[in-house]
Design a protein around this motif. Structure first.
Motif, mmCIF file in Angstrom:
data_model
loop_
_atom_site.group_PDB
_atom_site.id
_atom_site.type_symbol
_atom_site.label_atom_id
_atom_site.label_comp_id
_atom_site.label_asym_id
_atom_site.label_seq_id
_atom_site.Cartn_x
_atom_site.Cartn_y
_atom_site.Cartn_z
ATOM 1 N N ALA A 49 -20.065 32.836 36.742
ATOM 2 C CA ALA A 49 -20.247 33.757 37.612
ATOM 3 C C ALA A 49 -21.077 34.831 37.097
ATOM 4 O O ALA A 49 -20.694 35.279 36.267
ATOM 5 C CB ALA A 49 -19.054 34.157 38.466
ATOM 6 N N ASP A 50 -21.849 35.479 38.064
ATOM 7 C CA ASP A 50 -22.645 36.633 37.798
ATOM 8 C C ASP A 50 -22.846 37.257 39.023
ATOM 9 O O ASP A 50 -23.145 36.775 40.083
ATOM 10 C CB ASP A 50 -24.028 36.308 37.132
ATOM 11 N N MET A 51 -22.955 38.737 39.093
ATOM 12 C CA MET A 51 -23.269 39.339 40.254
ATOM 13 C C MET A 51 -24.063 40.539 40.102
ATOM 14 O O MET A 51 -24.237 40.955 38.954
ATOM 15 C CB MET A 51 -21.753 39.975 40.953
ATOM 16 N N VAL A 71 -30.144 36.448 39.796
ATOM 17 C CA VAL A 71 -28.888 36.359 39.610
ATOM 18 C C VAL A 71 -28.632 34.590 39.556
ATOM 19 O O VAL A 71 -27.752 34.213 38.409
ATOM 20 C CB VAL A 71 -27.853 36.769 40.854
ATOM 21 N N LEU A 72 -29.156 33.986 40.042
ATOM 22 C CA LEU A 72 -29.111 32.476 40.230
ATOM 23 C C LEU A 72 -29.541 32.229 38.617
ATOM 24 O O LEU A 72 -28.978 31.401 37.849
ATOM 25 C CB LEU A 72 -29.954 31.689 40.923
ATOM 26 N N ARG A 73 -30.846 32.808 38.165
ATOM 27 C CA ARG A 73 -31.205 32.569 36.659
ATOM 28 C C ARG A 73 -30.085 33.082 35.654
ATOM 29 O O ARG A 73 -30.158 32.137 34.413
ATOM 30 C CB ARG A 73 -32.637 33.288 36.680
ATOM 31 N N TYR A 74 -29.379 34.155 35.803
ATOM 32 C CA TYR A 74 -28.567 34.490 34.760
ATOM 33 C C TYR A 74 -27.614 33.566 34.748
ATOM 34 O O TYR A 74 -27.042 33.055 33.745
ATOM 35 C CB TYR A 74 -27.939 35.947 35.441
ATOM 36 N N ASN A 75 -27.134 32.922 35.824
ATOM 37 C CA ASN A 75 -25.976 31.885 35.828
ATOM 38 C C ASN A 75 -26.478 30.570 35.062
ATOM 39 O O ASN A 75 -25.748 29.963 34.402
ATOM 40 C CB ASN A 75 -25.689 31.388 37.228
ATOM 41 N N MET A 135 -24.114 43.763 47.462
ATOM 42 C CA MET A 135 -23.651 42.982 46.465
ATOM 43 C C MET A 135 -23.941 41.522 46.566
ATOM 44 O O MET A 135 -23.571 40.999 47.640
ATOM 45 C CB MET A 135 -22.094 43.323 46.230
ATOM 46 N N LEU A 136 -24.359 40.776 45.573
ATOM 47 C CA LEU A 136 -24.586 39.610 45.531
ATOM 48 C C LEU A 136 -23.982 38.834 44.462
ATOM 49 O O LEU A 136 -24.226 39.282 43.374
ATOM 50 C CB LEU A 136 -26.148 39.061 45.885
ATOM 51 N N SER A 137 -23.128 37.673 44.748
ATOM 52 C CA SER A 137 -22.541 37.012 43.409
ATOM 53 C C SER A 137 -22.894 35.744 43.407
ATOM 54 O O SER A 137 -22.768 35.117 44.551
ATOM 55 C CB SER A 137 -20.949 37.452 43.401
ATOM 56 N N ILE A 138 -23.222 35.000 42.453
ATOM 57 C CA ILE A 138 -23.227 33.541 42.595
ATOM 58 C C ILE A 138 -22.493 32.756 41.363
ATOM 59 O O ILE A 138 -22.236 33.402 40.358
ATOM 60 C CB ILE A 138 -24.917 33.163 42.098
ATOM 61 N N THR A 139 -21.856 31.697 41.532
ATOM 62 C CA THR A 139 -20.819 31.140 40.736
ATOM 63 C C THR A 139 -21.765 29.701 40.639
ATOM 64 O O THR A 139 -21.861 29.156 41.804
ATOM 65 C CB THR A 139 -19.377 30.827 41.565
ATOM 66 N N PRO A 199 -36.139 35.793 34.607
ATOM 67 C CA PRO A 199 -36.057 35.120 33.410
ATOM 68 C C PRO A 199 -35.898 33.583 33.280
ATOM 69 O O PRO A 199 -35.920 33.131 34.561
ATOM 70 C CB PRO A 199 -34.334 35.484 33.065
ATOM 71 N N ARG A 200 -36.206 32.962 32.265
ATOM 72 C CA ARG A 200 -36.559 31.485 32.492
ATOM 73 C C ARG A 200 -35.449 30.806 31.604
ATOM 74 O O ARG A 200 -35.148 30.857 30.521
ATOM 75 C CB ARG A 200 -37.731 31.028 31.551
ATOM 76 N N PRO A 201 -34.234 30.310 32.448
ATOM 77 C CA PRO A 201 -33.431 29.749 31.894
ATOM 78 C C PRO A 201 -33.678 28.477 31.208
ATOM 79 O O PRO A 201 -34.281 27.630 31.576
ATOM 80 C CB PRO A 201 -32.448 29.462 32.892
ATOM 81 N N ARG A 202 -33.272 28.629 29.771
ATOM 82 C CA ARG A 202 -33.602 27.381 28.936
ATOM 83 C C ARG A 202 -32.701 26.057 28.925
ATOM 84 O O ARG A 202 -32.309 25.780 28.001
ATOM 85 C CB ARG A 202 -33.691 27.860 27.455
ATOM 86 N N LEU A 203 -32.676 25.554 30.213
ATOM 87 C CA LEU A 203 -31.887 24.473 30.389
ATOM 88 C C LEU A 203 -32.162 23.308 29.812
ATOM 89 O O LEU A 203 -31.268 22.555 29.197
ATOM 90 C CB LEU A 203 -31.864 24.035 32.190
ATOM 91 N N ALA A 204 -33.409 22.838 29.576
ATOM 92 C CA ALA A 204 -33.895 21.380 28.902
ATOM 93 C C ALA A 204 -33.506 21.779 27.316
ATOM 94 O O ALA A 204 -32.924 20.669 26.808
ATOM 95 C CB ALA A 204 -35.249 21.204 29.057
ATOM 96 N N LEU A 205 -33.835 22.886 26.894
ATOM 97 C CA LEU A 205 -33.547 22.948 25.462
ATOM 98 C C LEU A 205 -31.880 22.906 25.287
ATOM 99 O O LEU A 205 -31.430 22.399 24.208
ATOM 100 C CB LEU A 205 -33.981 24.514 24.935
ATOM 101 N N GLY A 206 -31.017 23.638 26.179
ATOM 102 C CA GLY A 206 -29.813 24.011 25.890
ATOM 103 C C GLY A 206 -29.192 22.215 26.161
ATOM 104 O O GLY A 206 -28.299 22.003 24.878
#
Ligand code: ADP
Ligand code: MG
Length: 329
Positions: A49-51, A71-75, A135-139, A199-206
């Motif tokens: 989760a991140d807010m 916030v989605l990308r932080y998550n 406030m916006l929070s995403i899980t 931010p560019r979440p590095r999902l494929a790399l992960g």
């Protein structure tokens, strides 16, 4: 009660959020009390989760299209750091009375764009009025093979430390947005600000690192601070060769121009690259990862017995690092 011209809570959910939930049947159209999710056999669910709080993580004049996406990308970056694939997310939103429903619509429009880009959809959340800031929070919910998640605690002496992409662009982007980076070309500034904003979440790399990396973390607090987190969790130390840390052309220009010191880039946050450790016998496979991960990976140092992070400058001497990274408190 909202003014009569404004949609109430349920109308707001139906208009802006239900469309984001259409592709996940488990959302039940956002019409029931909760969502349903069937975990795949042999997989672990991965949750983060991140807010974002107005006045702390964004300001009133920030484009609402970007707030939810960020916030989605932080998550998603947290999922990447665990080697997980995204499944779905929950969203909670506290809306100050003076914010219009269009503001909510703009947040949803931004999220719609990223849902398509990252293959994820909304399955639930909560909506409230706020007497104070927004406030916006995403899980986020992801999945990874059971027992395969990348963790911070697996680094061993002699592992090689890698980082993806380039380091320090997020910190420079923030500096530029504050008007403190005047000497750079406009193109360079745009490029840095974009890195900070989205931010560019590095999902494929992960995911490609599963089975290769002994430890991983996403760089949010700063390279030095985040490597220190790996060291602490793994009970080891690390040494980084500062001259090998990958920098973008605008970051090199900023250093050459005397606008920022290399040590500030090594401690600046908000890069959302992956920092990870690999044993010697998996180095070749790791260097081939660039294709699978779609981003460069660069060797920057080594894990050692002991504790703490040492940064070596070009002359081989330790670089003095004053402020290791960002802390809220
Ligand atoms: P409760 O009264 O139990 O909190 P709500 O009426 O808030 O339930 O929620 C009704 C449905 O709408 C639930 O399925 C919930 O997940 C969904 N929902 C509410 N707000 C959001 C939101 N911001 N984003 C996604 N789904 C939401
Ligand atoms: Mg609710």
């Amino acid at each position: 009660m909202p003014p009569s011209s404004e949609p109430d809570e349920f109308a707001l959910i139906a208009k802006y959020f239900a469309p984001l939930a259409r592709s996940s049947p488990g959302s039940l159209g956002l019409l029931d009390d909760a969502a349903l999710l069937e975990p795949e056999p042999g997989k672990s669910l991965v949750l983060a989760a991140d807010m974002a709080v107005e006045g702390v993580h964004f300001i009133e004049s920030d484009p609402p299209e970007l707030i939810g996406r960020k916030v989605l990308r932080y998550n998603l970056s947290d999922l990447a750091a665990m080697g997980a694939a995204p499944i779905a997310y929950l969203l909670t939103l506290a809306k100050p009375e003076q914010r219009s429903s269009q503001w909510v619509g703009a947040i949803a429009a931004g999220l719609a764009e990223d849902q398509d880009a990252f293959g994820i959809s909304l399955i639930g959340g909560d909506t409230s009025a706020s007497p104070g800031p927004a406030m916006l929070s995403i899980t986020v919910i992801g999945s990874v093979g059971a027992g395969e998640a990348l963790q911070r605690s697996g680094a061993r002496p002699d592992d090689v430390v890698f980082v993806s992409g380039t380091v320090g662009d997020g910190a420079l982007g923030l500096k530029s947005m504050r008007g403190d980076l005047d000497g750079l070309a406009a193109d360079d500034r745009d490029c840095l600000e974009d890195r900070y904003r989205l931010p560019r979440p590095r999902l494929a790399l992960g995911r490609a690192l599963v089975g290769l990396a002994t430890a991983a973390i996403d760089v949010s607090d700063g390279l030095v601070a985040d490597l220190a987190h790996i060291c602490q969790a793994s009970g080891v130390g690390a040494a980084v060769e500062a001259s090998t840390v990958p920098l973008s052309p605008p970051a090199k220009a900023a250093i050459a121009d005397g606008q920022i010191a290399l040590s500030d880039l090594l401690t600046g946050g908000d890069d959302y690259e992956l920092l990870f450790c690999v044993p010697e016998d998996r180095l070749e496979a790791t260097e081939r990862l660039e294709e699978a991960g779609g981003v460069t990976v660069t060797r920057i140092g080594r894990i050692a017995e002991g504790a703490g992070v040492e940064i070596h400058g070009e002359d081989g001497k330790p670089l003095a690092i004053e402020n290791q990274g960002y802390r809220h408190f």
